[in-house]
Design an enzyme around this catalytic site. Structure first.
Site, PDB file in Angstrom:
ATOM      1  N   ASP A 260       0.856  -1.178   0.000  1.00 38.40           N
ATOM      2  CA  ASP A 260       0.000   0.000   0.000  1.00 38.40           C
ATOM      3  C   ASP A 260       0.886   1.220   0.000  1.00 38.40           C
ATOM      4  O   ASP A 260       2.047   1.161   0.400  1.00 38.40           O
ATOM      5  CB  ASP A 260      -0.898  -0.003   1.244  1.00 38.40           C
ATOM      6  CG  ASP A 260      -2.177   0.798   1.060  1.00 38.40           C
ATOM      7  OD1 ASP A 260      -2.161   1.818   0.345  1.00 38.40           O
ATOM      8  OD2 ASP A 260      -3.190   0.403   1.644  1.00 38.40           O
TER       9      ASP A 260
ATOM     10  N   ASP B 296      -9.663   2.107  -5.015  1.00 35.06           N
ATOM     11  CA  ASP B 296     -10.374   3.305  -5.449  1.00 35.06           C
ATOM     12  C   ASP B 296     -10.983   3.007  -6.819  1.00 35.06           C
ATOM     13  O   ASP B 296     -10.270   2.573  -7.726  1.00 35.06           O
ATOM     14  CB  ASP B 296      -9.389   4.472  -5.548  1.00 35.06           C
ATOM     15  CG  ASP B 296     -10.056   5.799  -5.818  1.00 35.06           C
ATOM     16  OD1 ASP B 296     -11.108   5.822  -6.497  1.00 35.06           O
ATOM     17  OD2 ASP B 296      -9.519   6.819  -5.371  1.00 35.06           O
TER      18      ASP B 296
ATOM     19  N   LYS C  34     -14.677   8.282 -12.890  1.00 36.58           N
ATOM     20  CA  LYS C  34     -14.705   9.025 -14.159  1.00 36.58           C
ATOM     21  C   LYS C  34     -13.970   8.224 -15.233  1.00 36.58           C
ATOM     22  O   LYS C  34     -12.870   7.735 -15.001  1.00 36.58           O
ATOM     23  CB  LYS C  34     -14.061  10.397 -13.991  1.00 36.58           C
ATOM     24  CG  LYS C  34     -14.833  11.296 -13.044  1.00 36.58           C
ATOM     25  CD  LYS C  34     -14.173  12.636 -12.882  1.00 36.58           C
ATOM     26  CE  LYS C  34     -14.986  13.471 -11.909  1.00 36.58           C
ATOM     27  NZ  LYS C  34     -14.319  14.717 -11.565  1.00 36.58           N
TER      28      LYS C  34
ATOM     29  N   ASP D 200     -17.266  -3.074  -3.849  1.00 37.69           N
ATOM     30  CA  ASP D 200     -18.694  -2.780  -3.689  1.00 37.69           C
ATOM     31  C   ASP D 200     -19.163  -1.905  -4.848  1.00 37.69           C
ATOM     32  O   ASP D 200     -20.329  -1.569  -4.935  1.00 37.69           O
ATOM     33  CB  ASP D 200     -18.946  -2.034  -2.376  1.00 37.69           C
ATOM     34  CG  ASP D 200     -18.413  -0.620  -2.442  1.00 37.69           C
ATOM     35  OD1 ASP D 200     -17.217  -0.457  -2.782  1.00 37.69           O
ATOM     36  OD2 ASP D 200     -19.178   0.324  -2.204  1.00 37.69           O
TER      37      ASP D 200
END
Length: 160
Positions: A4, A53, A57, A89
């Protein structure tokens, strides 16, 4: 192994691993683009992509961790027939991933569109949960799970 860029998430994970007495845990703070600098070809047997993430867009699709540019990075380190597991999700990210896989000829081995209500998912898939998974589940969002393997070679779809 947790990779990460955000050190606060790794700190939480490290604290939890210490509290549980786990000794087979490691954390690397880096951008995923550097993955092949830290692992040899074929060294990784399994990759989990959990609640990335979604970059909703369309112009940001190249930042999605299931985009072709990242699949190429994973392909550099994953073992032949290595498994990649993906949980989200976000319906848009999931659909983007499925459409891309169709273009690349990648056939998902397993898909479940509601992990926590399913009887077809291994219990550990339900039990390996991120902060975001808990947060979104509590809000009634369905958790989607997908397993796939990268073919030895795949052809990137034309962008023309």
């Amino acid at each position: 192994m947790d990779i990460d860029l955000k050190s606060n998430r790794m700190w939480v994970g490290a604290r939890k691993a210490l509290a549980e007495g786990r000794k087979n845990v490691a954390f690397i703070r880096m951008i995923i683009e550097k993955l092949a600098e830290h692992f040899e070809a074929g060294e990784v047997s399994e990759i989990w992509i959990t609640f990335p993430d979604p970059f909703p867009k369309d112009r940001h699709d190249k930042h999605r961790l299931t985009h072709t540019r990242f699949l190429k990075i994973y392909q550099q380190v994953i073992a032949l027939n290595g498994l990649i597991r993906f949980k989200t999700d976000d319906d848009g990210l999931f659909e983007f991933t499925c459409e891309l896989f169709a273009q690349l000829g990648i056939e998902p081995e397993f898909i479940d569109r509601d992990v926590h209500q399913s009887n077809h998912v291994e219990p550990y898939i339900k039990n390996i949960r991120t902060h975001y998974e808990n947060l979104f589940s509590a809000k009634g969002r369905k958790i989607i799970y997908l397993e796939f393997r990268l073919p030895p070679q795949f052809v990137e779809p034309s962008t023309a």
